[in-house]
Design a protein around this motif. Structure first.
Motif: not given
Length: 286
Positions: A144-166
């Motif tokens: 959500w926050i990353a999309s406020l900066h850019s429409e394209a989401l990088s793999a780094h955001i996905l990894i950070a999100a998965l890490g936070a989930f775990s």
């Protein structure tokens, strides 16, 4: 006035807000298109979203709290249930408004996050899947926050999100059943460590001095926090409080692997971690 402020700080679980700011700031830096004005707005919106969720939680749990947690503001008759519900709506509305003013490209993630927060708050009692919903709430902050900066989401955001989930999933499971870690140390330890494992796998084990320092700090903080489950002089609440503050260490580690770690960033995230611990002495985070 001071008493009213304390009531609202307790409802908001304001001691946890530095960890929300940490998550939002991390997502801004990982977006690849950092903008300070957008970042400030994003942190405010994320904090308002979190606060709305906390108010809705107390509104929903009012009957339960009257029996099991009479010290909470609603059963203690410090504030009415209706007022808390209206505040929740107001906070959500402000968060959504700020997000839409910054960018409409984040609308999908915004709706997913809001839906997940409401679902968790309304159905978390006696729900086997509520830890998954709680974990999803933290994880969805990043796209959500990353999309406020850019429409394209990088793999780094996905990894950070998965890490936070775990990490959140492990934290919520331990909070529900403190003995679970002692019963299943390897699976629970793996859940906590998964943020580091994901980054190590993504970078193929390529470590810089910053990465080694952040990774070591994360490992030591987790070990220090988990001591509360083993030492009789402490208790599970020690572990929970420190693991909550540990969200800042998770974000700091993510930025070290991303290569966006500077002395100022390091000091900022460390300050957020210790701010959480300091606020916990005055305001309950659970």
């Amino acid at each position: 006035m001071k008493q009213a402020l304390q009531i609202h700080l307790n409802l908001a679980r304001a001691s946890n807000l530095p960890t929300v700011a940490s998550n939002a700031l991390c997502a801004c830096l990982l977006s690849g298109q950092f903008s300070l004005p957008i970042c400030v707005g994003a942190i405010i919106a994320a904090s308002l979203m979190y606060t709305g969720g906390m108010y809705l939680n107390d509104w929903r749990d009012a009957n339960y709290d009257r029996q099991h947690r009479p010290e909470r503001p609603i059963p203690a008759q410090q504030i009415s249930q209706k007022t808390v519900g209206l505040c929740a709506i107001a906070y959500f509305t402000l968060a959504v408004s700020i997000s839409l003013l910054i960018s409409t490209s984040a609308t999908l993630w915004l709706c997913l996050l809001l839906t997940t927060i409401v679902a968790y708050d309304l159905h978390h009692k006696n729900n086997t899947y509520s830890p998954l919903l709680m974990a999803a709430c933290r994880a969805l902050l990043y796209p959500w926050i990353a999309s406020l900066h850019s429409e394209a989401l990088s793999a780094h955001i996905l990894i950070a999100a998965l890490g936070a989930f775990s990490y959140t999933l492990a934290l919520s499971r331990i909070a529900r059943t403190p003995s679970l870690f002692k019963q299943w140390p390897i699976p629970m330890g793996a859940l906590i460590a998964l943020p580091a494992i994901l980054w190590l796998a993504y970078t193929k084990g390529q470590l810089s001095l910053n990465t080694i320092a952040a990774l070591s700090g994360f490992a030591l903080w987790c070990a220090y926090s988990l001591r509360g489950l083993y030492l009789g002089s402490w208790n599970a609440s020690f572990t929970i409080k420190n693991l909550i503050a540990g969200f800042c260490a998770v974000d700091l580690m993510a930025l070290s692997f991303y290569g966006s770690l500077s002395p100022i960033n390091s000091l900022l995230f460390i300050a957020l971690l210790f701010s959480t611990l300091l606020l916990q002495k005055k305001i309950s985070g659970t």
